[in-house]
Design an enzyme around this catalytic site. Structure first.
Site, short mmCIF file in Angstrom:
data_model
loop_
_atom_site.label_atom_id
_atom_site.label_comp_id
_atom_site.label_asym_id
_atom_site.label_seq_id
_atom_site.Cartn_x
_atom_site.Cartn_y
_atom_site.Cartn_z
N THR A 159 98.39 80.03 -77.83
CA THR A 159 97.68 81.50 -78.08
C THR A 159 96.01 80.63 -77.40
O THR A 159 95.88 79.99 -78.13
CB THR A 159 97.61 81.59 -79.06
N ASP A 190 100.13 88.69 -85.48
CA ASP A 190 98.87 88.49 -85.69
C ASP A 190 97.54 88.78 -85.31
O ASP A 190 96.58 89.29 -85.24
CB ASP A 190 97.79 87.18 -86.73
N1 ASP Z 1 100.05 83.50 -83.80
C1 ASP Z 1 100.49 83.79 -82.60
C2 ASP Z 1 101.64 85.13 -82.53
O1 ASP Z 1 102.11 85.19 -83.78
C3 ASP Z 1 101.34 82.55 -82.88
C4 ASP Z 1 100.49 81.64 -81.47
O2 ASP Z 1 99.26 81.53 -82.31
O3 ASP Z 1 100.72 80.16 -81.78
O4 ASP Z 1 102.58 85.64 -81.80
#
Ligand code: ASP
Length: 288
Positions: A159, A190
């Site tokens: 991400t 999130d």
């Molecule tokens: N937070 C991101 C999600 O849950 C994934 C990540 O940050 O790796 O979509």
């Protein structure tokens, strides 16, 4: 005021050695893209968007090109951004066929009628605003396709996000992701939720988070971290306290980057690794 910028490339399992050099150069390019804007007197908003676009376009990060796949083998992305001075925000969730979700989130913010668009409606909005379209074939890399075929669930980081302070004292945050591997179609994490993955208030601080999205939403992590800086409190300590709150209440794994109005920073994670690029005491630092 001296500008400041932190860029991240996700928190998760350790980056495989074969990918480290390329990930490092991706983070460096993203930092430079944002930093060039800031040192020329540009806005924190332009800087975080440009840094994020650079990583969305890089195939080794889980955003835009190179996003992980849903259980149906499709790509659905989430993104959000917040201008901590105007308190304007824009967010998009579960969007297919978009090249740069952060630009779509920005268009939602600029349009101002709504703050959060999802799915087909968001895709139509993107077309109406002339934002670059990308087919699934153009977004899915061989690497992500092979991971999906092999059902390889290791929580690789990827991400992307950025927080910036510009020379006028404006703080801004942006985050963009393909989400979590093998997620259900329609799942929104999130990254699209203001206060969870992204938050900025120019009087207090800015935050972009990454990690277990469901837990980050439960802990409203980004707003919690920013509020812990209220009154000029140290961002590094605020980041640690926010992450401890997440761990205690949800057991989630996460990483976050924080900036305050003085340019002080906080970078923490409870995963094996987190990709970050920033400047500290005049020196450029990049880690994967
Ligand atoms: N937070 C991101 C999600 O849950 C994934 C990540 O940050 O790796 O979509």
């Amino acid at each position: 005021m001296t500008p400041a910028l932190i860029v991240h490339g996700g928190a998760g399992a350790a980056t495989p050695p074969a990918l480290q050099t390329e990930r490092r150069s991706g983070l460096t390019a993203a930092f430079e893209a944002g930093w060039n804007i800031l040192v020329q007197g540009g806005t924190a908003l332009d800087a975080v968007v440009q840094a994020t676009v650079t990583l969305e376009d890089h195939p080794l990060f889980n955003a835009g090109l190179g996003s992980c796949l849903t259980e149906d083998g499709t790509v659905e992305v989430d993104a959000s951004l917040m201008d901590g001075t105007t308190f304007q925000t824009g967010a998009v969730g579960a969007v297919r066929n978009i090249k740069n979700a952060i630009q779509l989130a920005r268009a939602v913010m600029t349009d101002g009628r709504h703050v959060f668009l999802v799915g087909e409606g968001a895709e139509r909005f993107a077309r109406e605003h002339g934002l670059p379209h990308a087919t699934a074939d153009e977004l899915i890399t061989t690497r992500q396709y092979q991971r999906w075929q092999a059902q390889q669930t290791t929580g690789e980081p990827g991400t992307v996000g950025a927080v910036a302070l510009d020379s006028s004292g404006r703080l801004t945050a942006a985050t963009s992701t393909g989400g979590v591997f093998n997620k259900r179609s329609g799942r929104v994490g999130d990254t699209a939720i203001i206060g969870a993955g992204t938050y900025a208030d120019s009087a207090i601080g800015a935050c972009s988070a990454t990690g277990d999205g469901e837990d980050i939403i439960r802990a409203t992590l980004a707003r919690t971290a920013v509020e812990l800086m209220r009154g000029g409190k140290d961002p590094a300590q605020a980041a640690r306290t926010a992450l401890a709150h997440l761990t205690r209440r949800t057991r989630g794994e996460s990483g976050l980057i924080l900036l305050d109005p003085f340019g002080r920073s906080g970078v923490v994670y409870n995963t094996q690794s987190m990709g970050v690029a920033f400047r500290s005491e005049g020196r450029f630092v990049v880690r994967v």
